[in-house]
Design a protein around this motif. Structure first.
Motif, PDB file in Angstrom:
ATOM      1  N   ASP A   1      49.416  50.113  38.836  1.00 17.79           N
ATOM      2  CA  ASP A   1      48.460  48.593  39.586  1.00 17.79           C
ATOM      3  C   ASP A   1      49.175  47.860  40.051  1.00 17.79           C
ATOM      4  O   ASP A   1      48.113  47.046  40.675  1.00 17.79           O
TER       5      ASP A   1
ATOM      6  N   GLU B   1      51.457  48.876  48.888  1.00 21.37           N
ATOM      7  CA  GLU B   1      51.220  47.956  49.379  1.00 21.37           C
ATOM      8  C   GLU B   1      52.111  47.006  50.161  1.00 21.37           C
ATOM      9  O   GLU B   1      53.352  46.918  50.381  1.00 21.37           O
TER      10      GLU B   1
ATOM     11  N   GLN C   1      43.893  46.111  54.836  1.00 15.42           N
ATOM     12  CA  GLN C   1      43.514  47.459  54.428  1.00 15.42           C
ATOM     13  C   GLN C   1      44.858  48.082  55.234  1.00 15.42           C
ATOM     14  O   GLN C   1      44.639  47.971  56.176  1.00 15.42           O
TER      15      GLN C   1
ATOM     16  N   HIS D   1      47.428  49.148  45.929  1.00  8.51           N
ATOM     17  CA  HIS D   1      46.164  48.662  46.189  1.00  8.51           C
ATOM     18  C   HIS D   1      45.335  49.793  46.995  1.00  8.51           C
ATOM     19  O   HIS D   1      44.172  49.642  47.461  1.00  8.51           O
TER      20      HIS D   1
END
Length: 127
Positions: free
Chosen positions: A112, A99, A1, A115
């Motif tokens: 969507d 992303e 991440q 993330h």
């Protein structure tokens, strides 16, 4: 991440300019496509601009095309949104999203498909 922190928001008069920054830490930012979104009170978060992992391709919402410019400096792990000719309707909290997208030219424009998000920075344009 990847962790994202936006900065550069503030109060500006109509017709003025601001430059937002999105500083990334964690995973290699250069592997991530990046998008800027905004959310006005009582409204859905909407797409503003997107840029591929390499910076070779960009896309904009029609409402900001010609006024805003998205860019990135992978060496500094930072993305930018230069906003010129600001209008009162640009008032919103601006968020950057990222992303993983290395090797792809796809530029998603829906929330969507991202993330990783920052906490947002407020932009207020007075008339």
């Amino acid at each position: 991440q990847v962790q994202l922190v936006e900065s550069g928001g503030g109060l500006v008069q109509a017709g003025g300019s601001l430059r937002l920054s999105c500083a990334a830490t964690g995973r290699a930012f250069s592997n991530y496509r990046m998008g800027w979104f905004r959310q006005a009170p009582g409204k859905e978060r909407e797409f503003v601009a997107g840029i591929t992992w390499s910076g070779s391709k960009t896309t904009y919402a029609g409402s900001v095309k010609g006024r805003f410019t998205i860019s990135r400096d992978n060496a500094k792990n930072t993305g930018y949104l230069q906003m010129n000719s600001l209008k009162p309707e640009d008032t919103a909290v601006y968020y950057c999203g990222a992303e993983f997208g290395r090797g792809s030219t796809h530029l998603p424009s829906t929330t969507d498909e991202y993330h990783n998000w920052g906490q947002g920075t407020q932009v207020t344009v007075s008339s």
